[in-house]
Design an enzyme around this catalytic site. Structure first.
Site, mmCIF file in Angstrom:
data_model
loop_
_atom_site.group_PDB
_atom_site.id
_atom_site.type_symbol
_atom_site.label_atom_id
_atom_site.label_comp_id
_atom_site.label_asym_id
_atom_site.label_seq_id
_atom_site.Cartn_x
_atom_site.Cartn_y
_atom_site.Cartn_z
ATOM 1 N N ASP A 8 0.873 -1.172 0.000
ATOM 2 C CA ASP A 8 0.000 0.000 0.000
ATOM 3 C C ASP A 8 0.915 1.229 0.000
ATOM 4 O O ASP A 8 2.133 1.110 -0.210
ATOM 5 C CB ASP A 8 -0.993 -0.045 1.178
ATOM 6 C CG ASP A 8 -0.345 0.211 2.533
ATOM 7 O OD1 ASP A 8 0.907 0.284 2.600
ATOM 8 O OD2 ASP A 8 -1.074 0.337 3.532
ATOM 9 N N HIS A 9 0.343 2.403 0.252
ATOM 10 C CA HIS A 9 1.142 3.637 0.258
ATOM 11 C C HIS A 9 2.209 3.614 1.355
ATOM 12 O O HIS A 9 3.292 4.160 1.177
ATOM 13 C CB HIS A 9 0.236 4.856 0.420
ATOM 14 C CG HIS A 9 -0.664 4.776 1.617
ATOM 15 N ND1 HIS A 9 -1.709 3.858 1.685
ATOM 16 C CD2 HIS A 9 -0.667 5.435 2.798
ATOM 17 C CE1 HIS A 9 -2.325 3.998 2.851
ATOM 18 N NE2 HIS A 9 -1.711 4.938 3.553
ATOM 19 N N CYS A 65 3.130 -3.109 4.050
ATOM 20 C CA CYS A 65 2.288 -1.963 4.393
ATOM 21 C C CYS A 65 3.061 -1.168 5.441
ATOM 22 O O CYS A 65 4.280 -1.356 5.575
ATOM 23 C CB CYS A 65 0.889 -2.390 4.850
ATOM 24 S SG CYS A 65 0.835 -3.455 6.302
ATOM 25 N N GLY A 66 2.404 -0.279 6.170
ATOM 26 C CA GLY A 66 3.142 0.548 7.119
ATOM 27 C C GLY A 66 3.804 -0.276 8.211
ATOM 28 O O GLY A 66 5.010 -0.172 8.455
ATOM 29 N N THR A 67 3.001 -1.111 8.847
ATOM 30 C CA THR A 67 3.518 -1.960 9.924
ATOM 31 C C THR A 67 3.772 -3.396 9.484
ATOM 32 O O THR A 67 4.492 -4.133 10.171
ATOM 33 C CB THR A 67 2.502 -2.051 11.078
ATOM 34 O OG1 THR A 67 1.273 -2.575 10.520
ATOM 35 C CG2 THR A 67 2.262 -0.694 11.725
ATOM 36 N N GLY A 68 3.124 -3.808 8.411
ATOM 37 C CA GLY A 68 3.143 -5.217 7.997
ATOM 38 C C GLY A 68 1.996 -6.005 8.618
ATOM 39 O O GLY A 68 1.712 -7.128 8.190
ATOM 40 N N ILE A 69 1.336 -5.401 9.584
ATOM 41 C CA ILE A 69 0.280 -6.139 10.301
ATOM 42 C C ILE A 69 -0.945 -6.369 9.415
ATOM 43 O O ILE A 69 -1.453 -7.489 9.300
ATOM 44 C CB ILE A 69 -0.105 -5.411 11.609
ATOM 45 C CG1 ILE A 69 1.083 -5.376 12.570
ATOM 46 C CG2 ILE A 69 -1.299 -6.088 12.271
ATOM 47 C CD1 ILE A 69 0.879 -4.468 13.791
ATOM 48 N N GLY A 70 -1.425 -5.316 8.792
ATOM 49 C CA GLY A 70 -2.617 -5.443 7.938
ATOM 50 C C GLY A 70 -2.404 -6.452 6.821
ATOM 51 O O GLY A 70 -3.270 -7.302 6.568
ATOM 52 N N MET A 71 -1.269 -6.366 6.172
ATOM 53 C CA MET A 71 -0.978 -7.292 5.068
ATOM 54 C C MET A 71 -0.922 -8.737 5.562
ATOM 55 O O MET A 71 -1.383 -9.653 4.875
ATOM 56 C CB MET A 71 0.347 -6.925 4.391
ATOM 57 C CG MET A 71 0.272 -5.685 3.529
ATOM 58 S SD MET A 71 -0.874 -5.870 2.146
ATOM 59 C CE MET A 71 -0.280 -4.537 1.083
ATOM 60 N N HIS A 98 11.515 -22.911 9.633
ATOM 61 C CA HIS A 98 10.496 -23.605 10.420
ATOM 62 C C HIS A 98 9.091 -23.500 9.823
ATOM 63 O O HIS A 98 8.304 -24.431 9.942
ATOM 64 C CB HIS A 98 10.452 -23.046 11.850
ATOM 65 C CG HIS A 98 11.606 -23.504 12.690
ATOM 66 N ND1 HIS A 98 11.660 -23.325 14.048
ATOM 67 C CD2 HIS A 98 12.769 -24.123 12.342
ATOM 68 C CE1 HIS A 98 12.811 -23.824 14.516
ATOM 69 N NE2 HIS A 98 13.497 -24.297 13.499
ATOM 70 N N ARG A 132 9.925 -32.425 11.546
ATOM 71 C CA ARG A 132 8.833 -32.083 12.482
ATOM 72 C C ARG A 132 8.098 -30.815 12.041
ATOM 73 O O ARG A 132 6.902 -30.634 12.319
ATOM 74 C CB ARG A 132 9.356 -31.942 13.908
ATOM 75 C CG ARG A 132 10.279 -30.764 14.143
ATOM 76 C CD ARG A 132 10.854 -30.777 15.543
ATOM 77 N NE ARG A 132 11.638 -29.598 15.849
ATOM 78 C CZ ARG A 132 12.897 -29.395 15.449
ATOM 79 N NH1 ARG A 132 13.513 -30.304 14.714
ATOM 80 N NH2 ARG A 132 13.529 -28.289 15.791
ATOM 81 N N HIS A 133 8.802 -29.963 11.326
ATOM 82 C CA HIS A 133 8.165 -28.722 10.864
ATOM 83 C C HIS A 133 7.168 -29.014 9.749
ATOM 84 O O HIS A 133 6.134 -28.363 9.659
ATOM 85 C CB HIS A 133 9.234 -27.715 10.425
ATOM 86 C CG HIS A 133 10.210 -27.432 11.513
ATOM 87 N ND1 HIS A 133 9.842 -26.780 12.671
ATOM 88 C CD2 HIS A 133 11.514 -27.770 11.651
ATOM 89 C CE1 HIS A 133 10.894 -26.710 13.473
ATOM 90 N NE2 HIS A 133 11.920 -27.314 12.881
#
Ligand code: RB5
Length: 149
Positions: A8-9, A65-71, A98, A132-133
């Site tokens: 995003d922007h 995105c700004g924080t990466g959280i939304g994406m 992992h 295991r992963h």
């Protein structure tokens, strides 16, 4: 197969920097926008990359995105997506080793260009450890399957 990339922007400037880095590294890129720093909605761009990876049209994607959280929230709604928001080198390595993350997520207002290049490089060059992963990834697939019933 190209790496799909979108932002995003809030992630636009970092996306442009990473494109230069990745092209120099010899990667084939599929840039799905945004193409300016004008305000846009991150779910639209997260969806573009996540759909391509989820359908197997590309193997890997990068979202910013700004924080990466939304994406991260958007991308992880799609079947088969393992999107990992990483902010340091250890997380970038673990995301692949992992979690076999098929989408790397960065925060353009969190991680600067130089560090982001490093995180992308680590994610691309690290191998999934399997064993295991792999079993744990199968458990995630099973959760997705049950939720889809
Ligand atoms: C946009 O202002 C911002 O909310 C977005 O880039 C992202 O950080 C959302 O998680």
């Amino acid at each position: 197969m190209p790496i799909a990339i979108a932002s995003d922007h809030g992630g636009f400037q970092l996306k442009e920097d990473l494109k230069e880095f990745l092209l120099k590294r010899g990667e084939d890129l599929l840039d799905l926008g945004t193409n300016t720093d004008s305000m846009v909605d991150y779910p639209e761009y997260g969806r573009k990359v996540a759909e391509k990876v989820s359908r197997g049209e590309v193997e890997k994607g990068i979202l910013i995105c700004g924080t990466g959280i939304g994406m991260s929230i958007v991308a992880n709604k799609f079947p088969g997506i393992r999107a990992a928001l990483v902010t340091n080198e250890f997380m970038a390595r673990m995301a692949k080793e992992h979690n076999d993350a098929n989408i790397l997520v960065l925060g353009g207002r969190v991680t600067d260009n130089e560090n982001s290049r490093r995180l992308v490089e680590i994610w691309l060059s690290t191998k999934f450890a399997g064993e295991r992963h792999q079993r744990r990834l199968e458990m995630i697939k099973e959760i997705e399957r049950k939720l889809g019933e």
